[in-house]
Scaffold this motif. Structure first.
Motif, mmCIF file in Angstrom:
data_model
loop_
_atom_site.group_PDB
_atom_site.id
_atom_site.type_symbol
_atom_site.label_atom_id
_atom_site.label_comp_id
_atom_site.label_asym_id
_atom_site.label_seq_id
_atom_site.Cartn_x
_atom_site.Cartn_y
_atom_site.Cartn_z
ATOM 1 N N ILE A 25 0.872 -1.173 0.000
ATOM 2 C CA ILE A 25 0.000 0.000 0.000
ATOM 3 C C ILE A 25 0.909 1.222 0.000
ATOM 4 C CG2 ILE A 25 -1.861 1.230 1.166
ATOM 5 C CD1 ILE A 25 -2.424 -1.463 2.671
ATOM 6 N N ILE A 45 -3.434 0.266 -3.593
ATOM 7 C CA ILE A 45 -3.458 -0.945 -2.776
ATOM 8 C C ILE A 45 -3.131 -2.112 -3.695
ATOM 9 C CG2 ILE A 45 -4.853 -2.402 -1.266
ATOM 10 C CD1 ILE A 45 -6.669 0.187 -0.945
ATOM 11 N N PHE A 104 -6.547 0.726 5.092
ATOM 12 C CA PHE A 104 -5.377 0.570 4.232
ATOM 13 C C PHE A 104 -4.338 1.680 4.455
ATOM 14 C CE2 PHE A 104 -9.045 -1.352 2.195
ATOM 15 C CZ PHE A 104 -8.582 -2.635 1.967
#
Length: 145
Positions: A25, A45, A104
């Motif tokens: 990420i 991502i 994330f």
């Protein structure tokens, strides 16, 4: 138990499920992505293609940059992600496509030297002046286009 994350475009036509953990990420400041996303930067991502299961409408695909194929919703224009010949077996999903983007946190800042001058971040993440992943150099680099 393998975790499942979901994403969808703004209008809901394109949907996806992502199984397992992403392998990478990263913030991205390069100008190719800036134009494609329409934002001063994005967060990508990274998943393996076999971790992605698509439903609903098929994303439309477009390529302007050699080796890179971007996907988006043909109805609402939401950026979905991209694949890159220089990064085989990797698919990068835009954080804006995800249903729970807060899950994330980025691990690095890519193309740091290309950031806009008003982008000031004190996150302590590593700054990389190019791709944050090892990529086939024969396909070029955004700063050289």
């Amino acid at each position: 138990m393998i975790g499942i994350e979901r994403g969808h475009c703004f209008c809901g036509a394109v949907k996806a499920e992502f199984s397992g953990e992403p392998f990478w990420i990263c913030f991205d400041h390069d100008d190719d992505c800036r134009r494609a996303i329409g934002s001063p930067m994005t967060i990508w991502i990274g998943y393996r293609p076999d971790q992605c299961r698509w439903s609903g409408a098929a994303p439309k695909r477009f390529s302007k940059t050699r080796g890179v194929v971007r996907s988006f919703c043909s109805e609402c224009g939401t950026s979905i992600g991209y694949s890159d010949e220089g990064l085989p077996n990797e698919f990068y999903v835009s954080i804006g496509f995800m249903d729970a983007p807060e899950k994330f946190p980025p691990q690095a800042q890519a193309y740091w030297e290309m950031r806009l001058p008003f982008i000031i971040m004190d996150d302590g993440l590593p700054r990389v002046d190019g791709y944050s992943r090892t990529r086939d150099a024969a396909l070029g680099n955004p700063r050289d286009r």
